[in-house]
Write an enzyme that holds these catalytic residues in place. Structure first.
Site, PDB file in Angstrom:
ATOM      1  N   ASP A  20    -107.406  17.584 -75.669  1.00 14.28           N
ATOM      2  CA  ASP A  20    -107.208  18.992 -76.030  1.00 14.28           C
ATOM      3  C   ASP A  20    -106.568  19.684 -74.828  1.00 14.28           C
ATOM      4  O   ASP A  20    -107.250  20.010 -73.859  1.00 14.28           O
ATOM      5  CB  ASP A  20    -108.552  19.660 -76.372  1.00 14.28           C
ATOM      6  CG  ASP A  20    -108.349  21.152 -76.656  1.00 14.28           C
ATOM      7  OD1 ASP A  20    -109.317  21.838 -77.007  1.00 14.28           O
ATOM      8  OD2 ASP A  20    -107.199  21.631 -76.504  1.00 14.28           O
ATOM      9  N   HIS A 135    -116.963  34.452 -71.353  1.00 12.04           N
ATOM     10  CA  HIS A 135    -116.258  34.560 -72.631  1.00 12.04           C
ATOM     11  C   HIS A 135    -117.192  34.378 -73.820  1.00 12.04           C
ATOM     12  O   HIS A 135    -116.828  34.731 -74.941  1.00 12.04           O
ATOM     13  CB  HIS A 135    -115.132  33.521 -72.725  1.00 12.04           C
ATOM     14  CG  HIS A 135    -114.055  33.724 -71.721  1.00 12.04           C
ATOM     15  ND1 HIS A 135    -113.313  34.880 -71.635  1.00 12.04           N
ATOM     16  CD2 HIS A 135    -113.615  32.918 -70.722  1.00 12.04           C
ATOM     17  CE1 HIS A 135    -112.446  34.772 -70.646  1.00 12.04           C
ATOM     18  NE2 HIS A 135    -112.599  33.607 -70.063  1.00 12.04           N
ATOM     19  N   HIS A 174    -109.508  36.129 -66.143  1.00 18.62           N
ATOM     20  CA  HIS A 174    -109.556  36.353 -67.605  1.00 18.62           C
ATOM     21  C   HIS A 174    -110.510  37.507 -67.905  1.00 18.62           C
ATOM     22  O   HIS A 174    -111.457  37.764 -67.157  1.00 18.62           O
ATOM     23  CB  HIS A 174    -110.073  35.103 -68.322  1.00 18.62           C
ATOM     24  CG  HIS A 174    -109.206  33.905 -68.168  1.00 18.62           C
ATOM     25  ND1 HIS A 174    -109.388  32.985 -67.145  1.00 18.62           N
ATOM     26  CD2 HIS A 174    -108.138  33.466 -68.873  1.00 18.62           C
ATOM     27  CE1 HIS A 174    -108.482  32.024 -67.255  1.00 18.62           C
ATOM     28  NE2 HIS A 174    -107.709  32.289 -68.284  1.00 18.62           N
ATOM     29  N   ASP A 265    -110.112  31.727 -60.613  1.00 15.66           N
ATOM     30  CA  ASP A 265    -108.782  31.448 -61.184  1.00 15.66           C
ATOM     31  C   ASP A 265    -107.850  32.626 -60.930  1.00 15.66           C
ATOM     32  O   ASP A 265    -106.705  32.620 -61.342  1.00 15.66           O
ATOM     33  CB  ASP A 265    -108.884  31.127 -62.690  1.00 15.66           C
ATOM     34  CG  ASP A 265    -109.837  32.054 -63.429  1.00 15.66           C
ATOM     35  OD1 ASP A 265    -110.249  31.695 -64.543  1.00 15.66           O
ATOM     36  OD2 ASP A 265    -110.175  33.141 -62.898  1.00 15.66           O
TER      37      ASP A 265
END
Ligand code: SS9
Ligand code: ZN
Length: 664
Positions: A20, A135, A174, A265
């Site tokens: 994936d 998330h 994010h 990140d």
């Protein structure tokens, strides 16, 4: 009090079992390289090791639904095909027979960290965990996350430790939509997130990640989004948003606990973020949070996918949590236009909720500027059609070694004044060279041998700081102005370094110093003084420094950006008895300024203020400053004079900008 480190290698024991592309970056090595780096640098052994535990169902149900928990509980018994099937219902996440176990440990680790900090076992700490959490939503896994570690920790802190106000800082690249959904109607949890957005083109491509999503119902104003509409954001962009958006609001919110969704990140080299901030920026971001909530800061790992910048960023964060001074913030050249646009939009969206932003410039009603900027960005993308070098091929210098000075805090005190413990009493052997030099420069005091002794000790102390044999210092002197002149002369001229001089109260500032940039003087007082030059900045507060709100606003929105951009090798902080500055604000100032000059801060106090020796020393020793309470709105005239100063100065000092320059 120490720093907790919570890690267990069990959390490395799950991985992607099929192909994936969206998930292949989330590998067990993220944790092993980070922990190895902490071990090899000796940082892990300086921390208090706290064991992980499994989050209980009750813990998990603080955020997630029963049906979701029950569903995840079944995954350990699933076949590979079932796991794939189960995964399909969620986005950009994968399951594994052991991921439920690890997700309980990741959430449990976060709760162990909250317990350790809230019970005073440690001052702050870091939980190195995977799977990440920010998330995941009430009934859905997302973005490599299964349980929302930080959201559960926030609810737990409120429920188990009676915490009233939790600040969550999400510096991951994010948007932690799961955290936003959990608390958007809760005024007790202020969620701040910056994130790569690119006008909703970047994952998770949510309209509600934009700056105008400020929270709902009672939670209006308690959700702050700063979208990055371009990649390549740098240290200046991050510091600008901290100084002009996060910190002013955070001080007004006055949290009892700070939780960090510490995703790395957002650092250079990361394939997800494609940003250009260097790992040592996290030393400064961490430092700038450590005087909130009495220093109760819990950092929980989220993202971070470059196996070189991730461990470097983790080490920079833990170094600072341990109290080690941050490396100098090299070459901050100001925020980019896109970052300024985002900062401006976010500030104006929150004008009506936060008094510190009440005077933020009105967002131009017609979104002309945003559209114009968007077009420019589109064109730019078309122009450099050639493939940007991939993030993985980025190179950057290793963060500088952060050597702790053998002596942290040295004090120059007149006889009879006791030296607080853990500080070193300092007096220099009368170095004849220094004494003669002083005689020349201060003929009128040559007679007063005490003054000469003090001055020669000060000069010797500055030299030891220069060599990093001593980190910072404090001197109780008869005449602050004279002592300051002496140090300035010596440090700036003899050592030809940049000295940031911060005066609080009516110190007579050394008038005759050169205008060549070796000194930046910022003077807080209640006297109108016209600004002499780029390097001599009077900050006039009507009620002087006795108005904590105005003072803190000036420190966060003017002094810190100036100091970071100036990047001095020494910070000289002088106060006079008339300053009227309250203890808390004084210790906040002393604490925050230690993020500069590798912590080389020299404080000068007037002899009569020996009561300040203790509180100042505790701040110089790295203790968190006491909270100054909820910051209110500064006086309008003070805001106007500060904004006037900003408008004049931002031409020279780019980090003072809060809006994109009007062009065209
Ligand atoms: N190019 C891969 C797409 C990955 N999208 C999800 C990212 C989740 C980050 C968690 S911090
Ligand atoms: Zn992330």
């Amino acid at each position: 009090m120490g720093t907790a480190l919570i890690y267990d290698e069990e959390m490395t024991k799950y991985k992607l079992l099929w192909v994936d592309p969206a998930c292949k970056i989330e590998v067990p090595e993220r944790l092993t390289v980070s922990y190895e780096a902490l071990k090899n640098s000796g940082l892990a052994d300086r921390c208090v090791s706290v064991p992980v535990r499994e989050a209980t169902d009750e813990d998990i149900l603080l955020v997630h639904s029963e049906e979701y928990l029950e569903a995840v509980k079944k995954t350990p018994y699933m076949t590979l095909e079932d796991l794939k099937e189960f995964t399909l219902q969620y986005g950009d996440v994968y399951f594994h027979p052991n991921i439920y176990h690890c997700a309980k440990l990741a959430a449990g680790a976060s709760l162990q960290l909250v317990d350790s900090v809230m019970t005073g076992k440690v001052r702050n700490g870091m939980a190195l965990v995977r799977p990440p959490g920010h998330h995941s939503m009430r009934s859905a896994a997302s973005g490599f996350c299964v349980f929302n570690n930080v959201a559960i920790a926030a609810q737990y802190a409120k429920l188990k430790h009676g915490v009233k106000r939790v600040l969550i800082v999400d510096w991951d690249v994010h948007h932690g939509q799961g955290v936003q959904y959990s608390f958007e109607d809760d005024p007790g949890v202020l969620y701040f997130s910056w994130h790569r957005y690119e006008h909703q083109k970047f994952w998770p491509q949510l309209r509600e990640s934009d700056y105008d999503n400020v929270g709902k119902e009672k939670g209006e104003g308690f959700n702050i989004n700063v979208p990055w509409n371009k990649v390549g954001m740098k240290n200046s962009d991050y510091l600008s948003v901290f100084c002009h958006m996060l910190l002013p609001v955070a001080y007004e919110f006055n949290p009892d606990l700070v939780l960090v969704c510490a995703g790395f990140d957002s650092a250079i080299g990361d394939p997800e973020g494609e940003m250009c901030a260097s790992p040592d920026i996290f030393a400064h971001l961490t430092h700038l949070l450590m005087n909130l909530a009495g220093g109760k800061v819990c950092a929980v790992l989220e993202g971070g996918y470059n196996l070189t910048s991730l461990p470097q960023s983790v080490c920079q964060t833990v170094h600072t949590l341990l109290g080690d001074p941050a490396p100098r913030p090299a070459n901050l050249d100001g925020p980019c236009e896109s970052a300024l646009e985002s900062l401006h939009c976010s500030r104006s969206a929150h004008r009506k909720y936060w008094s510190c932003l009440k005077h933020a410039a009105e967002h131009p009603s017609s979104d002309v500027s945003t559209k114009r900027l968007k077009l420019a960005e589109e064109e730019e993308k078309v122009e450099n059609g050639e493939e940007k070098e991939k993030a993985e091929e980025e190179v950057w210098p290793e963060p500088p070694k952060r050597v702790t000075a053998p002596v942290r805090t040295a004090l120059v005190l007149p006889d009879g004044v006791s030296c607080p413990d853990r500080c070193k009493l300092f007096s220099s052997s009368k170095d004849p060279v220094i004494v003669n030099k002083l005689r020349e420069n201060f003929p009128r005091d040559a007679a007063d041998s005490d003054a000469l002794t003090t001055l020669s000790s000060l000069v010797a102390l500055v030299e030891k700081m220069e060599k990093n044999e001593i980190c910072n210092g404090l001197a109780l002197v008869q005449d602050v102005s004279m002592a300051m002149t002496c140090v300035v002369q010596h440090a700036a001229i003899a050592l030809s370094n940049r000295v940031l001089v911060v005066c609080v109260g009516d110190v007579l500032v050394p008038a005759h110093y050169k205008e060549d940039g070796t000194i930046l003087l910022v003077h807080f007082s209640n006297k109108e003084e016209e600004q002499k030059s780029k390097y001599h900045i009077p900050v006039c507060l009507k009620k002087g420094c006795s108005d904590v709100s105005g003072f803190m606003q000036a420190v966060l929105g003017l002094l810190l950006p100036l100091g970071y951009e100036y990047d001095p090798s020494l910070v000289l902080l002088a106060r006079t008895p008339d300053s009227g500055l309250c203890d808390g604000a004084w210790q906040q100032l002393t604490g925050l300024l230690q993020g500069l000059a590798q912590g080389h801060t020299l404080v000068l106090l007037q002899e009569g203020e020996r009561a300040y020796v203790g509180p100042t020393a505790s701040s110089l020793l790295g203790e968190a400053a006491p909270s100054v309470g909820k910051i209110k709105a500064p006086l309008l005239e003070d805001v106007e004079s500060m904004e006037g100063l900003r408008t004049r100065l931002q031409v020279d000092w780019k980090l003072l900008q809060t809006t994109a320059p009007e062009t065209g």
